[in-house]
Design a protein around this motif. Structure first.
Motif, PDB file in Angstrom:
ATOM      1  N   SER A 154       1.346   0.170  -7.585  1.00  0.00           N
ATOM      2  CA  SER A 154       2.711   0.607  -7.880  1.00  0.00           C
ATOM      3  C   SER A 154       3.608  -0.509  -8.377  1.00  0.00           C
ATOM      4  O   SER A 154       4.430  -0.305  -9.277  1.00  0.00           O
ATOM      5  CB  SER A 154       3.339   1.248  -6.631  1.00  0.00           C
ATOM      6  N   ILE A 155       3.504  -1.708  -7.805  1.00  0.00           N
ATOM      7  CA  ILE A 155       4.419  -2.791  -8.173  1.00  0.00           C
ATOM      8  C   ILE A 155       4.166  -3.232  -9.612  1.00  0.00           C
ATOM      9  O   ILE A 155       5.101  -3.418 -10.403  1.00  0.00           O
ATOM     10  CB  ILE A 155       4.279  -3.970  -7.196  1.00  0.00           C
ATOM     11  N   SER A 156       2.902  -3.382  -9.979  1.00  0.00           N
ATOM     12  CA  SER A 156       2.568  -3.784 -11.351  1.00  0.00           C
ATOM     13  C   SER A 156       3.045  -2.736 -12.352  1.00  0.00           C
ATOM     14  O   SER A 156       3.628  -3.073 -13.398  1.00  0.00           O
ATOM     15  CB  SER A 156       1.059  -3.983 -11.485  1.00  0.00           C
ATOM     16  N   ALA A 157       2.774  -1.458 -12.050  1.00  0.00           N
ATOM     17  CA  ALA A 157       3.181  -0.389 -12.969  1.00  0.00           C
ATOM     18  C   ALA A 157       4.700  -0.317 -13.075  1.00  0.00           C
ATOM     19  O   ALA A 157       5.255  -0.179 -14.179  1.00  0.00           O
ATOM     20  CB  ALA A 157       2.612   0.945 -12.491  1.00  0.00           C
ATOM     21  N   ALA A 158       5.383  -0.393 -11.938  1.00  0.00           N
ATOM     22  CA  ALA A 158       6.848  -0.310 -11.955  1.00  0.00           C
ATOM     23  C   ALA A 158       7.457  -1.480 -12.704  1.00  0.00           C
ATOM     24  O   ALA A 158       8.459  -1.333 -13.415  1.00  0.00           O
ATOM     25  CB  ALA A 158       7.385  -0.250 -10.530  1.00  0.00           C
ATOM     26  N   LEU A 159       6.866  -2.667 -12.568  1.00  0.00           N
ATOM     27  CA  LEU A 159       7.370  -3.826 -13.305  1.00  0.00           C
ATOM     28  C   LEU A 159       7.236  -3.594 -14.806  1.00  0.00           C
ATOM     29  O   LEU A 159       8.149  -3.908 -15.577  1.00  0.00           O
ATOM     30  CB  LEU A 159       6.614  -5.086 -12.885  1.00  0.00           C
TER      31      LEU A 159
ATOM     32  N   ALA B 169      -1.342  -5.953  -5.447  1.00  0.00           N
ATOM     33  CA  ALA B 169       0.055  -5.880  -5.012  1.00  0.00           C
ATOM     34  C   ALA B 169       0.692  -7.267  -5.027  1.00  0.00           C
ATOM     35  O   ALA B 169       1.842  -7.434  -5.449  1.00  0.00           O
ATOM     36  CB  ALA B 169       0.139  -5.264  -3.614  1.00  0.00           C
ATOM     37  N   PHE B 170      -0.052  -8.292  -4.584  1.00  0.00           N
ATOM     38  CA  PHE B 170       0.489  -9.650  -4.575  1.00  0.00           C
ATOM     39  C   PHE B 170       0.633 -10.189  -5.998  1.00  0.00           C
ATOM     40  O   PHE B 170       1.566 -10.937  -6.298  1.00  0.00           O
ATOM     41  CB  PHE B 170      -0.405 -10.567  -3.738  1.00  0.00           C
TER      42      PHE B 170
END
Length: 680
Positions: A131-136, A165-166
């Motif tokens: 999620s974090i990579s996609a949202a970025l 995630a990291f």
């Protein structure tokens, strides 16, 4: 105390029926959100009691989901869910309540976020930590186009253990992207979380001095929002002073806020509104309870992650007594591994956050010092296993087939290239059913076959699984064993284990008209089809290959000499699969075989029951029988000397040395016979 579902069914929803979109939700007053959340939770419980799905995760984020949609302007603002287990309330709020009864059913809603299903699903997900990579990426793309929008990633503390995630946090923290990461901290994935990150989050949430001071300050400043925002901006010193350590997230240049109560919907809406005014990368730490609001799910979180059918009134799970049915393959794995470990002190078990799902928990209870749950980190699990093997241990690394895709480089570089003795057990291989395209384990054979040095095998039943595990223990190089989800076919599986000759198959049935080559549990459907064909006068040789690599060349030479019509069956993709390897062998040695390859064609398979999906793909038992009938009708083979006795239908084109005729998918008519072997 259990919710009174009898009373619930007799009482009309006051708010739920009025909300079919986030715009409808915004028409509710803030004071009405708590009651709406209660109704939404009751709806989810009632629906999942009769149409199973991921219960505990979705119950835990009801208030968080409502608050996010109440504050954000979705779908213009982008909400990215990690994994998707927690997205049921999101789907219901965003116009899919009336169709929610189709969730995870053939032709119905996906059990996970899916971009093609709704504009509100900003990014599809089925595996964790994305999620974090996609949202970025979404946030930076929006900024480049000059679009002003909020972008939010919701990630669980379990998914935060994944390396991706990291990587996303590290990259996002170095950017100026307007991104909010909501950390849904419930201290669980499917099993309890493990690792140093779990302890770090626990230290934050249990620091009494810090939390008391923060709560006292926050409460007093609610009437002074500007001053409160100023205090927030000064939060680094407060947190560092009370926690006596730097904050991990703020070290990565994220503004950290929290922890906050994830079940106080009114407080969540206030916090989220304030965070909209703060630019740059931010992280909101939200504390939730998995299974919140339903006593059985709160008390037994592991079991109620996906409980199957249950009685919502009593909490009784239905349909889980096996009544003498064959055991699940994963339980046979767990029992057999414990048995092997008792014989050989070198054997250890490794899993990435799936001890219960893969039944490594059986060995964990008896030998906890020899079992390792490494968190949601498949690549690390494989390379960690390689390190263990480099020092003489024999690791059995159990990873779901579709999750092993995330560790492909590790398999090649860290295990195969170095020839290390790692036994990789791929659970949930083949079509897995209602979890759909993100979870089908259909690519493993095609992915692993080109890798030098691997031994790749698949058992036809539980006895064969035990024998392959026993054989792998005494090997020297990397060994892959793939097996399906659910119940097997043999009740009498606790037999003495035998060492199987590497790369050797077995003839299950002799025949003269055509050859049927299978690998893995698909051989059980094929055996039924061959028996039916014999009754129709078609004589079928049926061989269980056992090994995808190395192939049984002696067996294939016999097939090539004696038969001109060959059918291969595998529970995986045909492009680059076992059938393709058989085709290449026949072509290489000049055997003029016509080969029908049954399996998954070049497409992603949706969700449905395993039986429905195999039927659609044409390799359930009736589908195999249809292929046998078509091949038998051509009568191309003379089993005595291998000469062609009749020509093929010219409509199929000219014969080549080894032409391929993939079987075309079809749906059975209602009157066609069905396989009597029950699928899980």
């Amino acid at each position: 105390m259990l919710l009174s579902f009898t009373a619930m069914q007799e009482t009309q929803y006051k708010y739920l029926d009025k909300v079919d979109s986030p715009d409808d939700l915004k028409r509710l007053r803030a004071g009405e959100l708590t009651q709406y959340c209660a109704e939404l939770r009751r709806f989810i419980i009632a629906q999942l009691s009769s149409n199973p799905g991921h219960l505990g995760s979705s119950l835990g984020v009801v208030e968080l989901t409502v608050a996010l949609h109440y504050v954000l302007n979705t779908p213009d603002d982008k909400l990215v869910w990690d994994v998707g287990h927690q997205a049921y309330a999101h789907k219901i709020i965003t116009g899919r309540r009336d169709r929610f009864c189709t969730n995870r059913k053939l032709g119905g809603l996906s059990g996970f976020p899916k971009m093609g299903e709704s504009l509100y699903d900003a990014f599809g997900a089925g595996h964790s930590s994305t999620s974090i990579s996609a949202a970025l990426g979404i946030a930076i793309a929006s900024a480049r186009r000059g679009e002003k929008r909020e972008v939010v990633a919701v990630i669980g503390d379990g998914a935060l253990t994944g390396g991706l995630a990291f990587e996303g946090l590290n990259n996002a923290g170095a950017s100026n992207a307007n991104l909010l990461v909501v950390l849904n901290d419930n201290r669980m994935s499917i099993d309890p979380n493990v690792g140093a990150l779990k302890e770090y989050l626990l230290n934050i949430t249990t620091s009494k001095r810090y939390n008391q001071a923060k709560h006292h300050t926050w409460t007093r400043l609610e009437r002074f929002p500007k001053l409160r925002r100023t205090i927030q901006k000064m939060g680094n010193a407060l947190k560092g002073g009370f926690l006596q350590q730097s904050n991990l997230f703020e070290s990565l240049n994220f503004r950290y806020f929290g922890p906050v109560d994830g079940h106080n919907v009114e407080q969540l809406t206030r916090v989220l509104k304030d965070l909209k005014e703060i630019p740059g990368p931010k992280l909101l730490h939200v504390l939730t309870v998995k299974g919140k609001g339903y006593q059985p799910a709160e008390e037994h979180q592991r079991t109620w992650h996906a409980p199957g059918l249950f009685n919502p009134e009593t909490g009784e799970r239905l349909g889980h007594t096996r009544n003498g049915a064959p055991p699940r393959y994963q339980d046979v794995f767990g029992e057999t591994l414990l048995e092997l470990a008792r014989r050989d002190e070198r054997i250890v078990g490794i899993t990435p956050a799936m001890p219960t799902g893969c039944s490594l928990s059986i060995m964990m209870e008896q030998m906890p010092e020899r079992c390792f749950d490494v968190g949601i980190a498949e690549g690390h699990a494989v390379t960690f296993s390689a390190g263990l093997a480099a020092q003489g241990l024999v690791p059995y690394c159990n990873i779901y087939s579709s999750f092993m895709q995330r560790a492909y480089d590790n398999v090649i570089h860290d295990v195969a290239l170095q020839g290390l003795h790692v036994v990789m057990c791929l659970d949930r291989a083949g079509l897995v059913g209602e979890d759909g395209a993100t979870h089908h384990g259909v690519f493993d054979l095609a992915a692993m076959l080109p890798v030098p040095g691997l031994t790749i095998a698949s058992p036809m039943d539980e006895v064969e699984l035990r024998n392959l595990m026993f054989t792998a223990a005494s090997g020297e190089g990397p060994f892959v064993i793939r097996y399906p989800r659910g119940n097997g076919v043999t009740r009498d599986w606790r037999r003495p284990m035998e060492t199987l000759p590497l790369g050797r198959g077995r003839i299950l049935r002799e025949g003269k008209d055509l050859a049927l080559l299978t690998i893995g549990p698909a051989g059980n459907d094929a055996a039924w089809a061959a028996e039916q064909a014999a009754g129709e006068g078609i004589s079928v040789l049926h061989a269980d290959l056992r090994f995808a690599k190395p192939l049984d060349e002696g067996l294939l030479h016999r097939i090539g000499r004696e038969f001109r019509r060959v059918i291969t069956v595998e529970d995986g993709v045909v492009n680059g699969g076992v059938g393709a390897a058989v085709l290449a062998f026949m072509n290489r040695h000049g055997y003029p075989c016509r080969i029908t390859m049954l399996g998954v064609e070049d497409r992603f398979v949706a969700h449905g029951t395993v039986a429905q999906l195999k039927e659609m793909c044409g390799y359930d038992a009736p589908g195999i029988l249809r292929a046998i009938r078509e091949a038998g009708a051509e009568r191309l083979t003379s089993p005595i000397d291998g000469r062609v006795t009749e020509q093929a239908d010219t409509a199929d084109g000219p014969d080549t040395d080894c032409a391929v005729y993939p079987f075309r998918n079809g749906i059975k008519s209602p009157g066609q016979e069905r396989n009597e072997t029950k699928q899980d």
